[in-house]
Each structure stands twice: as C-alpha cells, then as structure tokens.
Design a protein around this motif. Structure first.
Motif, PDB file in Angstrom:
ATOM      1  N   ILE A  74       0.768   8.790  -5.139  1.00  0.00           N
ATOM      2  CA  ILE A  74      -0.035   9.987  -4.888  1.00  0.00           C
ATOM      3  C   ILE A  74       0.862  11.154  -4.498  1.00  0.00           C
ATOM      4  O   ILE A  74       0.707  12.273  -4.992  1.00  0.00           O
ATOM      5  CB  ILE A  74      -1.076   9.708  -3.781  1.00  0.00           C
ATOM      6  CG1 ILE A  74      -2.084   8.645  -4.241  1.00  0.00           C
ATOM      7  CG2 ILE A  74      -1.797  10.993  -3.381  1.00  0.00           C
ATOM      8  CD1 ILE A  74      -3.025   8.182  -3.146  1.00  0.00           C
ATOM      9  N   ALA A  75       1.824  10.889  -3.590  1.00  0.00           N
ATOM     10  CA  ALA A  75       2.723  11.950  -3.128  1.00  0.00           C
ATOM     11  C   ALA A  75       3.580  12.483  -4.264  1.00  0.00           C
ATOM     12  O   ALA A  75       3.786  13.702  -4.397  1.00  0.00           O
ATOM     13  CB  ALA A  75       3.609  11.425  -1.999  1.00  0.00           C
ATOM     14  N   ASP A  76       4.089  11.588  -5.118  1.00  0.00           N
ATOM     15  CA  ASP A  76       4.910  12.028  -6.251  1.00  0.00           C
ATOM     16  C   ASP A  76       4.083  12.841  -7.242  1.00  0.00           C
ATOM     17  O   ASP A  76       4.572  13.812  -7.826  1.00  0.00           O
ATOM     18  CB  ASP A  76       5.523  10.823  -6.963  1.00  0.00           C
ATOM     19  CG  ASP A  76       6.661  10.195  -6.171  1.00  0.00           C
ATOM     20  OD1 ASP A  76       7.259  10.903  -5.334  1.00  0.00           O
ATOM     21  OD2 ASP A  76       6.944   9.000  -6.377  1.00  0.00           O
ATOM     22  N   ARG A  77       2.837  12.436  -7.423  1.00  0.00           N
ATOM     23  CA  ARG A  77       1.985  13.123  -8.398  1.00  0.00           C
ATOM     24  C   ARG A  77       1.542  14.492  -7.895  1.00  0.00           C
ATOM     25  O   ARG A  77       1.531  15.467  -8.644  1.00  0.00           O
ATOM     26  CB  ARG A  77       0.768  12.245  -8.709  1.00  0.00           C
ATOM     27  CG  ARG A  77      -0.280  12.900  -9.590  1.00  0.00           C
ATOM     28  CD  ARG A  77      -1.253  11.869 -10.152  1.00  0.00           C
ATOM     29  NE  ARG A  77      -1.611  10.852  -9.190  1.00  0.00           N
ATOM     30  CZ  ARG A  77      -2.604  10.996  -8.297  1.00  0.00           C
ATOM     31  NH1 ARG A  77      -3.285  12.115  -8.216  1.00  0.00           N
ATOM     32  NH2 ARG A  77      -2.887  10.006  -7.467  1.00  0.00           N
ATOM     33  N   PHE A 106       0.824  -1.213   0.000  1.00  0.00           N
ATOM     34  CA  PHE A 106       0.000   0.000   0.000  1.00  0.00           C
ATOM     35  C   PHE A 106       0.858   1.264   0.000  1.00  0.00           C
ATOM     36  O   PHE A 106       0.438   2.304  -0.519  1.00  0.00           O
ATOM     37  CB  PHE A 106      -0.942   0.001   1.208  1.00  0.00           C
ATOM     38  CG  PHE A 106      -1.835   1.213   1.233  1.00  0.00           C
ATOM     39  CD1 PHE A 106      -2.695   1.480   0.182  1.00  0.00           C
ATOM     40  CD2 PHE A 106      -1.785   2.101   2.301  1.00  0.00           C
ATOM     41  CE1 PHE A 106      -3.513   2.617   0.197  1.00  0.00           C
ATOM     42  CE2 PHE A 106      -2.590   3.226   2.322  1.00  0.00           C
ATOM     43  CZ  PHE A 106      -3.454   3.486   1.264  1.00  0.00           C
ATOM     44  N   SER A 107       2.060   1.192   0.570  1.00  0.00           N
ATOM     45  CA  SER A 107       2.917   2.387   0.569  1.00  0.00           C
ATOM     46  C   SER A 107       3.250   2.817  -0.857  1.00  0.00           C
ATOM     47  O   SER A 107       3.454   3.997  -1.131  1.00  0.00           O
ATOM     48  CB  SER A 107       4.202   2.129   1.359  1.00  0.00           C
ATOM     49  OG  SER A 107       5.053   1.215   0.689  1.00  0.00           O
ATOM     50  N   ARG A 108       3.276   1.857  -1.794  1.00  0.00           N
ATOM     51  CA  ARG A 108       3.537   2.205  -3.198  1.00  0.00           C
ATOM     52  C   ARG A 108       2.387   3.044  -3.756  1.00  0.00           C
ATOM     53  O   ARG A 108       2.608   3.951  -4.562  1.00  0.00           O
ATOM     54  CB  ARG A 108       3.731   0.939  -4.023  1.00  0.00           C
ATOM     55  CG  ARG A 108       4.949   0.116  -3.623  1.00  0.00           C
ATOM     56  CD  ARG A 108       5.256  -0.938  -4.686  1.00  0.00           C
ATOM     57  NE  ARG A 108       6.328  -1.836  -4.241  1.00  0.00           N
ATOM     58  CZ  ARG A 108       6.129  -3.081  -3.800  1.00  0.00           C
ATOM     59  NH1 ARG A 108       4.898  -3.584  -3.751  1.00  0.00           N
ATOM     60  NH2 ARG A 108       7.145  -3.833  -3.412  1.00  0.00           N
ATOM     61  N   VAL A 109       1.186   2.726  -3.327  1.00  0.00           N
ATOM     62  CA  VAL A 109       0.023   3.512  -3.764  1.00  0.00           C
ATOM     63  C   VAL A 109       0.145   4.941  -3.261  1.00  0.00           C
ATOM     64  O   VAL A 109      -0.068   5.907  -4.004  1.00  0.00           O
ATOM     65  CB  VAL A 109      -1.290   2.868  -3.246  1.00  0.00           C
ATOM     66  CG1 VAL A 109      -2.491   3.736  -3.601  1.00  0.00           C
ATOM     67  CG2 VAL A 109      -1.448   1.458  -3.806  1.00  0.00           C
TER      68      VAL A 109
END
Length: 563
Positions: free
Chosen positions: A415-418, A408-411
């Motif tokens: 979001i944070a990168d986007r 889930f951290s990848r999800v």
C-alpha cells in the motif's frame, strides 16, 4: 565560494589556557535563566509583537517558571515602554520575578528607561556597549579609553537614578557586547571598571553578561574564554557571570553548556532559539538536555504542545517539526529498524517496570512533556513489521505474533509503495480487517457449531457445524484431538483444503466486562506456504474458530477448494 577561503577569512585565535578545568566538569544544577524573547527575540521578528502577543508570551514565561524576563527596550520603542508600564501598573508581575530592560549608555536613553520601571518590585537594568576591536575601529571610531569611559558614565548615571527609587530591588547588568571577539584582557578591564563604580557585594552582586554576540569560534574556545574570565577577575563572589550565546555557527547550545561547565551562573536565551540571524540559544532544548541527564532545569515544559502553539502565535514563526523535544515529529519513527527497537523497548519496560527510562531512540519519555505514544511510530514505505504491529497494538489492542507481523507488513508495504505517502492508522486498520476477513469480506463465514467428545478419555472430538460459503450454507463435520483440529479436519474434508495449524496464540483485549479475546493461527499449505488468520470475540473458543476460518479465507485459490 572562493577556492582559497584562507585568502579572505582567518581562524579565530584561541585562548592560552593549558590548565583548563572545564572539560572534566559536569552540569549538576540549573543556571539562572533569563528569557529574552520579548526584547531580543522580538526585535528579530518581521512583524514585532503587539501588546496582546507580548502579554500572552509574558504569561507563558511566568507559567513556565522564569524568574528573570527581559521585557523590552523601553527607551527605543513606545510600544515597549507602554508594555513595561502595563505590567507594573496592572500588578501583573509576581513578587519573585524580576523584569529586565535594555539600554545603551546614553543619558537620553537611560533616564526614560529608569522611569519606565518606577514602581516595579524587582528590576534589572541592562546596559551594554560594544567592546571588540573591529567595532571600536569601524563602528564607533573609539579607542579603549573612550569605550571604558562610555560604560563607566552609563553605570554612574544608572547608579544615581536607581538610588532615588529605594522601593525597588535593583540589579545592575553590564554587557561588553561582542565579548566573543573582544580581547580577553580588555573585556575584563572594562568589566572591572564598571564594578568599581557599581560596588557590588556578595549580597548584591552585579550581573556581568558575556555575550557571544556573533558566534565566531568553536564551543571549546568559548568555554576557555569564560573560564579564563572567571579565574582572572577580582571579586568573583560579587558577580553573576551570565551567558548570551548566539547561534551563527550552529553551536549556540553547546557553547552555553560548555560555558556553564567553565564557571558561568546564568543563561539568557529564547524559547526555541528565536533571535537575530540564526538566533539566540534555545532555552527549551538546553533545559530538556539537562532533564535527560537527571538535572532539574527548574522550568516546566510539561505541556510542550501548549508552549509550541503559544510561541508560534506570538512569533508568527512555525516551530520546525524536527525541533529537538518540541517538534511534531521528534518522537516519531518511520524507519523499520528504529520502530522495531522502540517497540521492544516499550515491551521490556512493561515487563520490568523499571523507573529508569531506557527506550531505544527515545532520549526522553514523551509523556513527561505531555505527548502521547500514539504517534511515536508512523508507517510509510520505509517502515517494517515493528511499525505496523505497534500501530495495531496501540489502536486496536492487537499483539500480533512475530511471523504474523511479517506477513501483514508486506500488505502494508504494498500500500505504501503504491500510494507513495504515509500510511495512516485508519488505512492500516482497514487493510487488516479486509485482509483477514474481519469486515465480512471473506468467502467463508461460521454460522454455528458444536464440538462433542469433551471428556478426558482421549477419544477424538467431533466438530459439527454450518459454514456459509459463496452465499450458501453447508453442514460440515470433522474429527480431531481438539476443537481447532476437528474444525480444520472438517474444512479439509468438506472443501478439499489442506490446512495444517503450526502456530496458535491468543490474548485478551481490554479489561473488565468489555474484555474480548484475540486468537491468531498460522497454517501451512502443501507447498510450504503459510497463511494467517485472526479471530476476535468475547468468547475465546469462538475467537479461535474465527481465526481458523480467517486463515481459510486467506488460502490461495490454487488450493483446489470445492465450490
């Protein structure tokens, strides 16, 4: 900047003290504190405090536990004079608190200073004059004898005037201003001359305040100055040695701490270090430094947010979000490695129930100063699985298994990168619910089911149920050695799936009648890829079924699921 600073600046001379003792000392008890926010701090403000702000600050200092408070320079300001009178006439000063006022050594300033204190129960009269060679030469055009005479004459007048008011418990404080760059022998000489006039006793000591008016050397040099003074002076038992460090080199707190180790008894400073130029010593940080070493600072910062908001209102200066102990972000970790360590520290603390505080990256328990744990970990593009897991545990009570955390951290990372900004708790929770179908967005949903063959004969169990998929309800059956395996078999058989459960975890959320069960599954696909699912329900069996269906919803479209 010039290429050869030695052509313009010279290093400060050290003190000849080869047998110095302070390096092996420890701070074992609180000093006498004197808050100078209402005088030294106030005079450094762009817009000095009015009566309302001064009164509010004074009340905060009393509540915090200060027993000595410098409240103004009454002979230099009508506002200060009126404020001192309002405290006395309004009976606003607790009997165990001494108010302190400042004056220069001039008769026309000393007389109204003493007048302003008439009727006070306890008062400290603080007289100062600059003593360093550069001030004697450039500012006052005065030799050593004239400098001593000025201090002595002021002391004589204060002694005479205070003796006319025996109803007040008087303390006299003398500051050889610019002590930090005064010749040590001359600083001692002028202080001894003042003591000769005042005639202090152990029961009625004088305060000798040795200010680092401008910080000119490293803290160890300051400590050497203080130790040399304490060891060399006569009548040491008749004097309280006070420190008043400024922060020109950024080491005011270190200088004060080493000064206490060197033999000083008292510290003057401001909450959060406000003051001229780079400020006075920061009493909040210094007191909390002691607290983290198991020393009671005898000051109460249990409601740090209230202290911050009051000081910000009175000073009209914001406290930096990274200010030690008090800043909004000082207990907040964004870094993934920091978050993981903090999370593990809290988990270990729960298991061990140890009274000693040991949490990585947190030198103090935020709860001790009224701060909650909710914002200890916040998530942005620098965060990792630990931060995301912490947010879900604190906000939703969900304790994700480690591999689930990673997935889930990848999800959240995407979001944070986007978005290129901090990912709030609300965003993380919404993403979690959507990713695992808790918001009803998944393709599959369980309508009802039953599992037969629950005896202990070892016979396979049969899952019979109805699943809604793509808006249509379908009846499915499957067999396995347990409820979950029979449900997975039903999904694989009826929808062409190839799910294989490899991990299962569950835990309770909450306590009492409101307790729910959280179930987590990890399933492996034929290509070796893992998909994860979560289910939440008041019934643990129902939660586990929902977790399997959540994993099915997360399976890749190339699984060949039948429509």
């Amino acid at each position: 900047m010039i290429t050869n600073p030695a052509s313009k600046y010279r290093p400060f001379a050290t003190v000849d003290l080869p047998d110095r003792q302070w390096p092996s000392k420890r701070i074992t008890h609180a000093p006498r504190w004197c808050a100078v926010d209402l005088r030294d701090g106030n005079q450094s403000l762009i817009d000095p405090m009015d009566g309302e702000r001064k009164r509010r600050f004074f009340d905060l200092l009393i509540k915090t536990g200060f027993k000595e408070i410098e409240v103004g320079f009454p002979s230099a300001s009508q506002t200060d004079y009126d404020f001192v009178r309002s405290l006395i006439d309004g009976n606003l000063i607790p009997e165990d608190v001494a108010i302190q006022v400042l004056t220069q050594s001039r008769e026309e300033l000393i007389r109204p200073t003493i007048e302003s204190l008439a009727g006070a129960h306890r008062a400290i009269v603080h007289l100062y004059n600059a003593t360093s060679e550069v001030f004697r030469r450039l500012v006052f055009n005065q030799d050593k004898a004239g400098t001593i005479a000025l201090a002595v004459s002021g002391t004589k007048l204060i002694k005479e005037l205070t003796e006319q008011h025996p109803e007040t418990i008087w303390t006299y404080q003398y500051s050889p201003e610019t002590f930090s760059f005064t010749e040590p022998e001359f600083a001692l000489e002028i202080c001894e001359a003042v003591m000769d006039v005042w005639q202090p006793t152990p029961e009625r000591p004088i305060i000798l305040n040795l200010p680092a008016t401008v910080e000119v050397a490293t803290p160890n040099v300051h400590a050497d100055q203080i130790e040399w003074f304490c060891r060399t002076m006569t009548r040491r038992d008749c004097a309280i040695i006070s420190l008043h460090p400024h922060n020109d080199r950024g080491t005011g707190i270190a200088a004060a701490e080493l000064g206490l180790m060197a033999g000083a008894d008292r510290v003057e400073g401001c909450l959060f270090g406000n003051g001229e130029r780079t400020g006075n010593v920061d009493i909040v940080t210094m007191a909390m430094n002691m607290y983290t070493q198991g020393v009671d600072p005898e000051l109460d910062f249990s409601d740090m947010r209230k202290v911050v908001s009051t000081v910000e209102h009175c000073n009209q200066i914001a406290v930096h979000p990274r200010h030690p102990y008090a800043g909004e972000l000082v207990f907040t970790a964004f870094s993934g490695s920091h978050q993981d360590a903090i999370k593990k520290g809290f988990a270990a603390r729960k298991k061990q129930n140890d009274a000693i505080w040991e949490v990585p990256y947190l030198p103090i328990d935020p709860a001790d100063i009224g701060c909650s744990y909710e914002a200890v970990i916040r998530v942005n593009s620098q965060s990792g699985k630990g931060g995301v897991a912490w947010v879900l545990e604190q906000d939703q009570g969900l304790r994700l298994p480690r591999r689930f955390q990673i997935a889930f951290s990848r999800v959240v990372q995407e979001i944070a990168d986007r978005t290129k900004r901090e990912t709030t708790t609300a965003v993380i929770v919404e993403a979690f619910r959507h990713t695992y179908g808790l918001d009803g967005s998944g393709r599959f949903s369980l309508v009802d089911y039953s599992v037969s063959g629950v005896d202990k004969s070892g016979a396979p169990r049969t899952f019979t149920g109805r699943v809604e998929v793509d808006g249509q309800t379908r009846s499915i059956t499957g067999q396995g050695n347990g409820p979950l395996s029979s449900f997975v078999d039903a999904l694989n058989t009826n929808f062409g799936m190839h799910l294989d459960i490899v991990n299962y975890d569950e835990h309770a959320i909450g306590t009492g009648s409101g307790t729910q069960a959280a179930a987590y599954v990890e399933c492996v696909l034929p290509d070796g890829k893992s998909v994860f699912g979560v289910g939440i329900d008041v019934d643990s069996g129902e939660a586990s079924m929902r977790a399997v269906l959540s994993a099915a919803n997360n399976a890749d479209s190339d699984m060949g699921v039948a429509k």
